[in-house]
Design a protein around this motif. Sequence first.
Motif, PDB file in Angstrom:
ATOM      1  N   ARG A 153      -7.922  38.319  37.879  1.00  0.00           N
ATOM      2  CA  ARG A 153      -8.477  37.068  38.406  1.00  0.00           C
ATOM      3  C   ARG A 153      -9.919  36.921  37.948  1.00  0.00           C
ATOM      4  NH1 ARG A 153      -3.894  36.418  40.488  1.00  0.00           N
ATOM      5  NH2 ARG A 153      -3.806  34.531  39.266  1.00  0.00           N
ATOM      6  N   TYR A 199      -6.236  36.750  32.021  1.00  0.00           N
ATOM      7  CA  TYR A 199      -6.586  35.671  32.965  1.00  0.00           C
ATOM      8  C   TYR A 199      -5.634  34.485  32.826  1.00  0.00           C
ATOM      9  CZ  TYR A 199     -11.032  38.140  33.423  1.00  0.00           C
ATOM     10  OH  TYR A 199     -11.989  39.091  33.658  1.00  0.00           O
ATOM     11  N   GLU A 255      -6.307  28.995  35.574  1.00  0.00           N
ATOM     12  CA  GLU A 255      -7.456  29.377  36.392  1.00  0.00           C
ATOM     13  C   GLU A 255      -8.753  29.263  35.585  1.00  0.00           C
ATOM     14  OE1 GLU A 255      -8.636  33.446  38.570  1.00  0.00           O
ATOM     15  OE2 GLU A 255      -6.567  32.818  39.007  1.00  0.00           O
TER      16      GLU A 255
END
Lengths: 281, 281, 281, 281
Positions: free
Chosen positions: C275, D39, D43
């Motif tokens: 993330r 990733y 996002e």
Amino acid sequence: MARGTVTDVERRSHPRTPDGRWKTALTSIAPNAILIRGYPVDEMMGRLSFADAVYLLLMGELPPPAIGRMLNAVLVSSLDHGVTPPSTLAARNVATTGAPLKDCVAAGILAFGPHHGGDVESCMRYLDRGLTMVRGGDSLKQAAEKLVEDCVRVGQTPPGFGHRFHTRDPRATRLFQLAMELELEGEHVQLIRAIERALTRREQAGGPHTPVNVDGAIAAISADLGFAHELGNAIFLISRLPGLIAHAHEERLRNPPMRQIDPKDHNYDGAAERRLPEGRK
Amino acid sequence: MARGTVTDVERRSHPRTPDGRWKTALTSIAPNAILIRGYPVDEMMGRLSFADAVYLLLMGELPPPAIGRMLNAVLVSSLDHGVTPPSTLAARNVATTGAPLKDCVAAGILAFGPHHGGDVESCMRYLDRGLTMVRGGDSLKQAAEKLVEDCVRVGQTPPGFGHRFHTRDPRATRLFQLAMELELEGEHVQLIRAIERALTRREQAGGPHTPVNVDGAIAAISADLGFAHELGNAIFLISRLPGLIAHAHEERLRNPPMRQIDPKDHNYDGAAERRLPEGRK
Amino acid sequence: MARGTVTDVERRSHPRTPDGRWKTALTSIAPNAILIRGYPVDEMMGRLSFADAVYLLLMGELPPPAIGRMLNAVLVSSLDHGVTPPSTLAARNVATTGAPLKDCVAAGILAFGPHHGGDVESCMRYLDRGLTMVRGGDSLKQAAEKLVEDCVRVGQTPPGFGHRFHTRDPRATRLFQLAMELELEGEHVQLIRAIERALTRREQAGGPHTPVNVDGAIAAISADLGFAHELGNAIFLISRLPGLIAHAHEERLRNPPMRQIDPKDHNYDGAAERRLPEGRK
Amino acid sequence: MARGTVTDVERRSHPRTPDGRWKTALTSIAPNAILIRGYPVDEMMGRLSFADAVYLLLMGELPPPAIGRMLNAVLVSSLDHGVTPPSTLAARNVATTGAPLKDCVAAGILAFGPHHGGDVESCMRYLDRGLTMVRGGDSLKQAAEKLVEDCVRVGQTPPGFGHRFHTRDPRATRLFQLAMELELEGEHVQLIRAIERALTRREQAGGPHTPVNVDGAIAAISADLGFAHELGNAIFLISRLPGLIAHAHEERLRNPPMRQIDPKDHNYDGAAERRLPEGRK
């Protein structure tokens, strides 16, 4: 705006020749008259083979018949090599996206990198390095040994030698045979044959098998015909262009768009092996 | 990582043929054996002209001698057109940066857009549209008039007609003459000649002068020889490739790098007009 | 030579504007001063993001902050899609031959054909066709139904819809969400959402699942931002260029030259899913 | 046919890794999930600038904010340089033929030869040669003098120095200023500044004026940021792509097709010089 544009700056930085123009010696165009190296193109059509005309354009004069025949053979030699060369795969990958045929072909040409096609030019330079040694007093055999030694020392295969699939490249053999028959063997062919012999001696002493390949044969013959180094690759390029076209076209005729092309996963389903009819001497 | 990669997804989405492989019918490669459409390439070398070999690769069979001669003439026809076509300028602009010759050539090929070279394919489609009318009952003259009318109505020159420099394209004239001599005229050539006559009638009634050009002649002849539409452009591409090579090479031989190339500011300083020697029939 | 060259002919055929020069409105260059759309490039550096500067160059004015943020997101959306797109494979096939990186990238770009990347432009035209219906009195829903019907009738998926791998394209979802948040939704986005709903109704009635894809989202948003159709594809191209570069570079770092690249035979061995840190809002 | 195809031969010649697959570490694709360096791309959208995302893709990790800002500035620096670079002219010459925008752009990219754009990579190698001397005991000044001497001896301008138009390249000045402000100056920047000083000393002794140019500044900064040599050119390529797009698009908007493009015969008619609004820090 206050500041000037580039135009005046550049004009100053490019001094002109006396008549203020740059020059070309290839083709002159006037209304209804196209002269290639001085010959009307319409007179050339039907009288010269394409290979003859290519020689004229690149070299400036008509080729003697033996050279015309040799150049036709050189251009036929690399026409196609099936689906596995990276250039063919680049062309097919562009074809599967629906791009224009010219785009497929341009992508294929971009794949003629140093390891693929570009070897012709490298080999021409390599041979010329050897001929400089010969002019400095070395025998062909001595020059060949030194050239091979230079490559072996750095772990490289000499340019124009070795092949991924072929242990004896039938195209190279045939090109050298034609050069002999047509009495076109020159010092570059003699030197590359000497390098072949030097490599065979090393192979007999336990070295690897690195046969002369079609790039090497094209390089030696093109150099003997007087082509500039840069044009050696160009001859390979002219020769292979129809192959790129054929594969891009077949890709679209026989496969769905946007497919994933695995080069190892194909079969040949074309004509079985056959011989040229007697009539074609 | 927990999530799977694309591999399995894709494998499912591409069901395979019974033997699990895709197909090619062009060239088979085995160690020391290269068969183009079934013929050993080394046997082709020295026996087939490059044009014959190109026909074999693209069409699958050897051409009869008349077709081989016609194709040689077609390939010679568009070999070069001096420094002013945008394709030549694209190639020269890449050459001046020191990029590899293949890059110059690829950039030139990318310039074969709809207005330049691409006209061959458009003209082939145009002629086939007319032949559909003929098969529907129209005479050649009626189909030609309708085809011309379609273009005139939208303010377009018919594809394969008109030229920026030539009021009578000597290459088109010569190609049609050869097609007649070699008895290769077919319905596409007949239709394009009918369109020529329709345009002449309009010119006599005050219309513009729009002569058939070399693209039109290549289109009609290629279509009569059975080439697919997409391959019509490809034939122009094979023909012009040596021209792109010659210009990229000359650019570097005769000019400084990174120069600004003005297409209108050059002179021809090559061989004066001359005739082919008698020996070249 | 007696015959004139092309120069004079051409000069006549290109009548000049009053001041005899052609025009550009993009960038002016003077010694030590480069102005892009009037702004000194050195003043732009450090003050504008690359996306802002791209907008300025293509559109002529600085973007408001919301548009700059939207364009950054659009450019990030198509940065890379792994090894399987044909453009990536074209780039890798050129890379394996040792060709310069720029050649690998150019080959990849050539693979942005109608079925791959080119869909952005097709979708923009498709949406504008629908908006013409709306201006003619149709509701968004009616226009959407007609547009879908047009495609279904000829067996085509609407441009900007459907995906080989994704049943719900996360990039499209995110782009629409950002357009809403940034209050940049315009009539093109509204229409494409209406088309989505029309397709969902058909799916519920037994039709196929054809979700909106990233090309469709880029098309609708670019059109709402005022980009010309041709520039829609260009935005995809800017976005994907780093992907082509990364693959060509990785190909050479991790694989031997002249390998045969099977797109289905790879594994991902990079970073595990992670993330973004909180700090990156 | 009796002879086998290439498939089995090749399979043998490419020994596989333990799991039989090749590897990629860039992007993983699963249904509805695209992870770039781990990733999720959706996002990243709206949270990372395009420059940040490019750094992540090429280098494997997110850039610290200072590096992200530096890379944005580097990418803005070479966005466009007006109509005169050969790459722009190659793109415009393709555009005038009606070819797709991607073809115009690809031709422009092919013009990033050794004399144009390719200088970034050459300069990175040059600097690394100097840093090897430093690690061998030379001071920065000594290494710089030796590097300059090497070029002067063979009559070459050091890579990254000199410009056809600019006597002081404002982009280089600004890039070095930003590197200092952002505390990103490393040994490559220090060395190139030392080379600048060595060249100034020679100029004061009667040598030519060869200021550091934007290629040199990009090279030094990219090297300090850790980019591989090959990626130095790639950064220039990403930066200039929008310029190629803008020129190809403008060519078609403002000029007739198939025109002859004279690079010295244009005027700028765009926005007058202006300043960025205060708000854009």
